[in-house]
Scaffold this motif. Sequence first.
Motif, PDB file in Angstrom:
ATOM      1  N   THR A  46       0.800  -1.222   0.000  1.00 12.21           N
ATOM      2  CA  THR A  46       0.000   0.000   0.000  1.00 12.21           C
ATOM      3  C   THR A  46       0.832   1.271   0.000  1.00 12.21           C
ATOM      4  N   GLY A  47       2.147   1.140   0.336  1.00 10.09           N
ATOM      5  CA  GLY A  47       2.985   2.326   0.460  1.00 10.09           C
ATOM      6  C   GLY A  47       2.812   3.033   1.800  1.00 10.09           C
ATOM      7  N   ARG A  48       2.011   2.490   2.695  1.00  9.40           N
ATOM      8  CA  ARG A  48       1.774   3.075   4.010  1.00  9.40           C
ATOM      9  C   ARG A  48       1.952   2.021   5.096  1.00  9.40           C
ATOM     10  N   SER A  49       2.623   2.400   6.169  1.00  9.67           N
ATOM     11  CA  SER A  49       2.810   1.481   7.288  1.00  9.67           C
ATOM     12  C   SER A  49       1.842   1.774   8.429  1.00  9.67           C
ATOM     13  N   LYS A  50       1.139   2.916   8.345  1.00 10.71           N
ATOM     14  CA  LYS A  50       0.261   3.368   9.429  1.00 10.71           C
ATOM     15  C   LYS A  50       1.042   3.491  10.738  1.00 10.71           C
ATOM     16  N   THR A  51       2.300   3.905  10.600  1.00  6.15           N
ATOM     17  CA  THR A  51       3.185   4.059  11.749  1.00  6.15           C
ATOM     18  C   THR A  51       3.947   5.370  11.620  1.00  6.15           C
ATOM     19  N   ILE A  52       4.121   6.081  12.743  1.00  7.13           N
ATOM     20  CA  ILE A  52       4.975   7.263  12.739  1.00  7.13           C
ATOM     21  C   ILE A  52       6.128   7.038  13.703  1.00  7.13           C
ATOM     22  N   GLY A  53       7.227   7.702  13.448  1.00 10.71           N
ATOM     23  CA  GLY A  53       8.389   7.617  14.321  1.00 10.71           C
ATOM     24  C   GLY A  53       8.557   8.895  15.119  1.00 10.71           C
ATOM     25  N   VAL A  54       8.971   8.744  16.369  1.00  9.70           N
ATOM     26  CA  VAL A  54       9.196   9.898  17.245  1.00  9.70           C
ATOM     27  C   VAL A  54      10.605   9.788  17.821  1.00  9.70           C
ATOM     28  N   VAL A  55      11.387  10.857  17.679  1.00 10.45           N
ATOM     29  CA  VAL A  55      12.763  10.883  18.165  1.00 10.45           C
ATOM     30  C   VAL A  55      12.886  12.028  19.168  1.00 10.45           C
ATOM     31  N   VAL A  56      13.193  11.701  20.428  1.00 15.18           N
ATOM     32  CA  VAL A  56      13.308  12.721  21.479  1.00 15.18           C
ATOM     33  C   VAL A  56      14.660  12.617  22.162  1.00 15.18           C
ATOM     34  N   GLY A  57      15.015  13.694  22.882  1.00 14.39           N
ATOM     35  CA  GLY A  57      16.341  13.760  23.488  1.00 14.39           C
ATOM     36  C   GLY A  57      16.493  13.002  24.784  1.00 14.39           C
ATOM     37  N   ASP A  58      15.461  13.017  25.631  1.00 10.35           N
ATOM     38  CA  ASP A  58      15.589  12.383  26.951  1.00 10.35           C
ATOM     39  C   ASP A  58      14.207  12.005  27.464  1.00 10.35           C
ATOM     40  N   ILE A  59      13.831  10.766  27.300  1.00 12.26           N
ATOM     41  CA  ILE A  59      12.489  10.321  27.679  1.00 12.26           C
ATOM     42  C   ILE A  59      12.298  10.358  29.193  1.00 12.26           C
ATOM     43  N   GLU A  60      13.386  10.419  29.973  1.00 12.02           N
ATOM     44  CA  GLU A  60      13.253  10.536  31.427  1.00 12.02           C
ATOM     45  C   GLU A  60      12.846  11.947  31.836  1.00 12.02           C
ATOM     46  N   ASN A  61      13.043  12.911  30.944  1.00  6.88           N
ATOM     47  CA  ASN A  61      12.615  14.275  31.213  1.00  6.88           C
ATOM     48  C   ASN A  61      11.091  14.333  31.120  1.00  6.88           C
ATOM     49  N   PRO A  62      10.405  14.756  32.176  1.00  6.72           N
ATOM     50  CA  PRO A  62       8.941  14.772  32.148  1.00  6.72           C
ATOM     51  C   PRO A  62       8.353  15.551  30.980  1.00  6.72           C
ATOM     52  N   TYR A  63       9.103  16.529  30.467  1.00  2.00           N
ATOM     53  CA  TYR A  63       8.612  17.283  29.307  1.00  2.00           C
ATOM     54  C   TYR A  63       8.344  16.328  28.146  1.00  2.00           C
ATOM     55  N   PHE A  64       9.327  15.518  27.809  1.00  3.17           N
ATOM     56  CA  PHE A  64       9.174  14.615  26.672  1.00  3.17           C
ATOM     57  C   PHE A  64       8.167  13.508  26.964  1.00  3.17           C
ATOM     58  N   SER A  65       8.099  13.068  28.214  1.00  5.83           N
ATOM     59  CA  SER A  65       7.123  12.025  28.558  1.00  5.83           C
ATOM     60  C   SER A  65       5.695  12.518  28.326  1.00  5.83           C
ATOM     61  N   LEU A  66       5.417  13.745  28.756  1.00 11.47           N
ATOM     62  CA  LEU A  66       4.070  14.284  28.603  1.00 11.47           C
ATOM     63  C   LEU A  66       3.768  14.620  27.143  1.00 11.47           C
ATOM     64  N   ALA A  67       4.762  15.167  26.436  1.00 15.26           N
ATOM     65  CA  ALA A  67       4.570  15.443  25.013  1.00 15.26           C
ATOM     66  C   ALA A  67       4.312  14.145  24.260  1.00 15.26           C
ATOM     67  N   MET A  68       5.015  13.101  24.652  1.00 17.79           N
ATOM     68  CA  MET A  68       4.836  11.799  24.011  1.00 17.79           C
ATOM     69  C   MET A  68       3.426  11.275  24.213  1.00 17.79           C
ATOM     70  N   ARG A  69       2.849  11.540  25.374  1.00 18.03           N
ATOM     71  CA  ARG A  69       1.472  11.099  25.619  1.00 18.03           C
ATOM     72  C   ARG A  69       0.506  11.804  24.661  1.00 18.03           C
ATOM     73  N   GLY A  70       0.733  13.091  24.441  1.00 18.30           N
ATOM     74  CA  GLY A  70      -0.092  13.822  23.494  1.00 18.30           C
ATOM     75  C   GLY A  70       0.057  13.299  22.079  1.00 18.30           C
ATOM     76  N   ILE A  71       1.283  12.964  21.706  1.00 18.44           N
ATOM     77  CA  ILE A  71       1.544  12.399  20.380  1.00 18.44           C
ATOM     78  C   ILE A  71       0.853  11.048  20.224  1.00 18.44           C
ATOM     79  N   TYR A  72       1.001  10.208  21.242  1.00 17.13           N
ATOM     80  CA  TYR A  72       0.423   8.858  21.173  1.00 17.13           C
ATOM     81  C   TYR A  72      -1.096   8.908  21.094  1.00 17.13           C
ATOM     82  N   ASP A  73      -1.711   9.699  21.966  1.00 18.83           N
ATOM     83  CA  ASP A  73      -3.177   9.759  21.998  1.00 18.83           C
ATOM     84  C   ASP A  73      -3.729  10.204  20.649  1.00 18.83           C
ATOM     85  N   THR A  74      -3.106  11.207  20.063  1.00 15.77           N
ATOM     86  CA  THR A  74      -3.589  11.746  18.792  1.00 15.77           C
ATOM     87  C   THR A  74      -3.332  10.780  17.645  1.00 15.77           C
TER      88      THR A  74
END
Length: 362
Positions: free
Chosen positions: A64-92
Motif C-alpha cells: 500500500t505504500g503506508r505502514s500506518k506508523t509514525i516515528g518519534v525521536v526525542v532527546g531524553d524520555i526521562e525528562n517529564p517534558y518529553f514524557s508528557l509530550a509523548m502522551r499527546g503524540i500517542y493519543d492523537t
Amino acid sequence: MESSSASRYTTVADVARLAQVSKAQAARALGGYGAVSDEVRSRVLAAAETLQYHPNELARSMNTGRSKTIGVVVGDIENPYFSLAMRGIYDTSKAGGFDVILINTGEDLATEIDAVNVLLDKRVDGMIVAPVTRSSSTHLNRVVDSGRPVVLLDRKLPSLPVDSVVAEMRQVSYEAARHLLDEGHTRVGYISSLDVGGVEFTLDLDLGTNPVTERLAGIRRAFDEAGVALPTDLIRLGGGKQHSIGDLVQALVTGPDPATAIVASDSVIALEALAELQRAGVRIPDDVSFLMFDELPWAGLMTPPITVVAQPVYDQGVAAAAILLRRIGGDRSEPEHLALPSRLIRRESVAPVGSAIVGASA
C-alpha cells in the motif's frame, strides 16, 4: 493455547481457504483496498477472526505504500517534558489509526542520526523529531527527500523548511524576570543543561535555535528595560553534563555576591537544585527565591509551593501529531510554525529580597 500459537503463522491463503474465496479477494478485504462485495468481506473477516489472523505489517506497507506508523525521536524520555509530550503524540496518533515507534537519543547527534535511519528502514509514514542540534540537519533532509513529512518538536531548524511546534518562551520569560526584578532580585542565577562545549556564557555567545535562547532573550529584555545589568556570571550552562547541578548551585549561592534567586531551566534540574539547597541548609524563599520552567504536580505540593513557567506540553504533542497526520494525508501547504502560549504561575517560592542573605546563613 494451540490456536494462539498457530495464529502467528496464519496467512492470507489460510483465511481465503476458510472463507472459500480467492487469495486476491481475501487480501483486498483484509487490506481495505480494491473492489470486494459486502458478502465476501463479511466471510473473510469472520474467517480472519476465527483463525486469529494478524496482518504482516511490513508486507502491507510494501503493497500500500503506508505502514500506518509514525516515528518519534526525542532527546531524553526521562525528562517529564518529553514524557508528557509523548502522551499527546500517542493519543492523537492512535485516534488517527497510527501506531508510534519511539526512540530516545540521550541528546546525542550520532544516536539521532542512527534513529532516523532505523525509522526509515521501518518505513514509517512520517516523523516527529526534537533535534539535538541545529548544526547538522542532513539526516532530516534525507527524510524530507524521501517524501516523508517531518515535524519538529520544541526546537526549530532554520535550515529545514518543515513544520514545528514549540512553546512560546520569550514573552513568558520576560514576565518571569520582571516578577523577580519587582521583588528586588538583580542577582538572578540561571541553570540549564544546554551543552555549549564547556565555555562560559557571554552576551554574544551563539546558543543556536532552542528554548534556552528564547528564555534568556526574554530575561535579558526585562533586565535591559529595568536598567539593570544582566548578571552573566550567574548564568550556568552544561548542567548535568560538564558540571554537576550540585556544584553549580553551590557556586551560585556562595561567594561575595551570591544569587538571591535561582531559575531552573527544567524540572529535572529543579529537583537536583532543590535537593542541593536543602542539603546546604539554604531556605526558600528566606535565603534564596526559586523559579523553574515546567509545571509538574509536585511543584505545587512543595513547602513552599514553587513558582513555575507552565508550558502546554501535552498540547504540543497533540499539535505535532495532528500536523504530521495531516501531512501524511496529503496536505502540501506551506510549513506551519506553532508557538503555543505558556504562563507564569506565581507561588510562594519567590519573595522580596530580605535582610538574610545566603552567604551569611550558609
